[in-house]
Scaffold this active site. Structure first.
Site, PDB file in Angstrom:
ATOM      1  N   LYS A 215       0.842  -1.181   0.000  1.00  0.00           N
ATOM      2  CA  LYS A 215       0.000   0.000   0.000  1.00  0.00           C
ATOM      3  C   LYS A 215       0.890   1.247   0.000  1.00  0.00           C
ATOM      4  CE  LYS A 215      -4.372   1.331   2.200  1.00  0.00           C
ATOM      5  NZ  LYS A 215      -5.259   1.090   3.351  1.00  0.00           N
TER       6      LYS A 215
ATOM      7  N   GLU B 115     -19.036  -6.333  10.314  1.00  0.00           N
ATOM      8  CA  GLU B 115     -20.007  -5.618  11.133  1.00  0.00           C
ATOM      9  C   GLU B 115     -21.041  -6.542  11.759  1.00  0.00           C
ATOM     10  OE1 GLU B 115     -18.164  -2.756   8.320  1.00  0.00           O
ATOM     11  OE2 GLU B 115     -19.137  -4.714   8.063  1.00  0.00           O
TER      12      GLU B 115
ATOM     13  N   ARG C  15     -24.848  -2.801   7.482  1.00  0.00           N
ATOM     14  CA  ARG C  15     -24.408  -4.159   7.135  1.00  0.00           C
ATOM     15  C   ARG C  15     -24.684  -5.155   8.257  1.00  0.00           C
ATOM     16  NH1 ARG C  15     -20.277  -4.051   2.994  1.00  0.00           N
ATOM     17  NH2 ARG C  15     -19.092  -5.677   4.033  1.00  0.00           N
TER      18      ARG C  15
END
Length: 638
Positions: free
Chosen positions: A286, A372, A400
């Site tokens: 990243k 979640e 979610r």
């Protein structure tokens, strides 16, 4: 133009078709130019930088090898899609990212045929990709190969495994690229693993495996099973991927996702020879290629505008603390005197302020990953055990876990505390991240207490209120960004459940505000006073339970009652109307006007401009009040 990077190869790319004429060596140089252009563009607009830099080579390789948009490329979440947008005819608009009228910061079907599936929430790409693949095999037109790119964080969510399990069962050709940019789950990348990956994706291995399957069929059953297990064991020992193989995928990798000498041959082999679900495990970094991003704690995930040379971000100074920080500091103070308080987040410790709590109470902090549903039920279990869980999730992401909120928390009446960050409109992230619906979807649940902070001081009191409330689930919402600059209490004081407050007393018009529109309501009241219409302003504090006494008194003593909230139809205003109707208050000339978000998904812009578009600002309140009382001409001029 002088501050932009020199990009002679990229300048010749107007669509992915243009990549087909470049040699592999040219594609490497093109990737370098694409990375420089991405850095330059995001320095102007701000946005998700690190994820895009990590997939530059993968983006180039996929578009060079496959025939997009006929071949469907689906990015999970979409944080990493900026290089993809540059290559797919949107470079001329790339410096409008995340601005009003500009490009979305995520993939968006309405924006380009190269975005076959919209994204912004994680872990959906494999499910959507399988839908395309099955549709193709059932005769859908203009669907070729399907490539789903998913990150190592996104693949931790249960939905990704549900999709892989289904894909392995159906056996349609589907190419999944695991973009592993944090922690490898297989042997280190090197020449041998790169060679094995090319071998396992190529025709020789493909032909050998088919021949081996046919040979195994000739063996007696006991020998067949033993041979199959030996093949999987040997392959697992060599290149890993046993989990994916067990789910029905051919596993290839790991490969260096930044080395086009590895990536291009693997993609070409998979394109030409794969006939079922395949998972390519690519190791990436990243923020790759830009030191300030690589060295950032979050690898340059989400950045404000910045100086390209130094990486220094250009954030406007503010004297007021952020709501997120106020929540975190308040929770820490409460936890210092109550060892039953624990904090839970779903892969958003920085965004929710739970990272600050974690520094102080590491043993009482739980980051469950992008999960979640699990976070909510985990919190329910903690509450059932006698703990005081604060399950901190953005409004848009709590959606979610809604079934778990209903079934595992609300029905059982468990005292889970829900700090809901990013409530209301969030600006540059647009409709996919807006906290538009939480008041509506929580206030309809029996036994739920729902609060909304009108300023940062009120938020401190709501943290204390949630700490003390053990009768059932309780939520408190607060927006993104800085507070309004009010004096802060040293410590929170629990609020009486279901009781609001009068902020300004008038007599003609009443404005009942839920949340941070209170500041707009106060300014509107001043203007209405100037029109000779004395106006009362009240802070509801609670969407549920309603303050019946407050609301009925406002209704009895004013000619017009306006409710205003940063939420959708069906929320606070609807509950107030329900109460007034049942009490017969609408039959005696009371003018009631609920002001809510419009029944549309609002595209990205600055939060201020989004609220102007939504019609929830001071002039809108003034016009609504004047029109309700029949002052149409004055309202038109307001």
């Amino acid at each position: 133009m002088s501050d932009r990077p020199q990009t002679p190869l990229l300048d010749q790319v107007h669509s992915p078709d243009d990549l087909k004429r470049y040699s592999d060596a040219d594609l490497k140089r093109l990737a370098d130019e694409l990375r420089a252009e991405t850095i330059s563009a995001v320095s102007v607009t701000g946005g998700h930088l690190g994820a895009g830099l990590g997939v530059v080579e993968l983006t180039v390789a996929i578009h060079a090898v496959f025939d997009t948009p006929r071949d469907k490329l689906i990015w999970d979440v979409g944080h990493q899609c900026y290089p993809h947008k540059i290559l797919t005819g949107r470079r001329d608009r790339i410096r409008t990212l995340r601005t009003g009228g500009g490009l979305s910061g995520f993939t968006k079907r309405a924006e380009s045929p190269y975005d076959p599936f919209g994204a912004a929430h994680s872990s959906t790409s494999i499910s959507a990709g399988l839908g395309f693949a099955v549709g193709r095999d059932l005769g859908a037109k203009d669907v070729g190969d399907v490539i789903a790119v998913i990150g190592d964080g996104s693949i931790t969510a249960g939905m990704a495994y549900e999709a892989m399990n289904n894909a392995g069962h159906l056996k349609n050709k589907l190419i999944v690229i695991l973009n592993d940019n944090e922690m490898s789950i297989a042997p280190p990348v090197g020449a041998m693993s790169a060679y094995l990956s090319r071998l396992l994706s190529g025709k020789s291995y493909h032909d050998f495996r088919e021949a081996a399957k046919k040979a195994l069929e000739l063996l007696p059953a006991p020998f067949r099973e033993g041979a199959r297990r030996m093949e999987e064991f040997a392959k697992g020992m060599t290149v890993g991927g046993t989990l994916f193989e067990e789910l029905g995928f051919t596993y290839i990798g790991p490969i260096d996702g930044h080395d086009l000498d590895q990536v291009l041959p693997v993609l070409r082999n998979v394109r030409d020879y794969a006939d079922g679900p395949v998972l390519i495990h690519a190791i990436t970094k990243k923020g790759k290629g830009y030191a300030p991003a690589e060295n950032a704690p979050d690898k340059g995930h989400a950045r404000a505008k910045f100086d390209v040379v130094t990486g220094e971000q250009k954030k406007a100074p503010s004297n007021a603390p952020s709501y997120t920080k106020v929540f975190a500091q308040s929770l820490i103070k409460e936890a210092e005197t109550d060892d039953r308080i624990v904090a839970i987040t779903a892969a958003m410790p920085d965004g929710t302020g739970v990272d600050l709590f974690q520094k102080r109470f590491p043993a009482r902090t739980f980051d469950v990953g992008i999960a979640e549903q699990h976070a909510v039920t985990f919190a329910a279990g903690l509450a059932a055990s006698g703990m005081k869980p604060f399950c901190a999730i953005y409004s848009t992401f709590l959606q979610r876990g809604y079934d778990q909120v209903v079934h595992d928390v609300a029905i059982q009446g468990l005292p889970v505390r829900f700090p809901i960050d990013r409530a209301g409109l969030v600006g540059a992230d647009g409709s996919t991240h807006a906290g538009s619906f939480d008041v509506t979807y929580l206030s309809c649940l029996p036994g739920f207490v729902v609060m909304a902070a009108s300023d940062e001081a009120e938020l401190v009191h709501m943290v204390a209120t949630a700490r003390d409330y053990d009768e059932g689930p309780i939520a408190f919402r607060f927006p993104r960004g800085e507070g309004v600059g009010v004096d802060m209490p040293e410590r929170g004081v629990p609020l009486p459940i279901g009781k609001g407050r009068i902020v300004k007393q008038g007599g003609k018009i009443a404005i009942l505000s839920l949340g941070t529109r209170l500041q707009e309501a106060m300014r509107a009241a001043e203007e209405l006073d100037a029109h000779g219409l004395p106006t009362t302003v009240a802070d509801a504090r609670f969407a549920k339970p309603l303050d019946r006494d407050l609301i009925l008194n406002l209704a009895r003593n004013h000619e017009a009652l306006i409710t205003i909230e940063e939420g959708s139809v069906g929320g606070f205003g609807s509950h107030v109307l329900h109460l007034l109707a049942n009490e017969g208050m609408l039959e005696h000339g009371l003018k009631v006007r609920p002001m809510v978000l419009p029944d549309v998904f609002l595209d990205q812009d600055s939060p201020a401009k989004m609220y102007e578009t939504a019609g929830l600002c001071t002039p809108d309140i003034v016009r609504t009040a004047l029109a309700a009382l029949g002052h149409a001409e004055t309202a038109a001029r307001a």
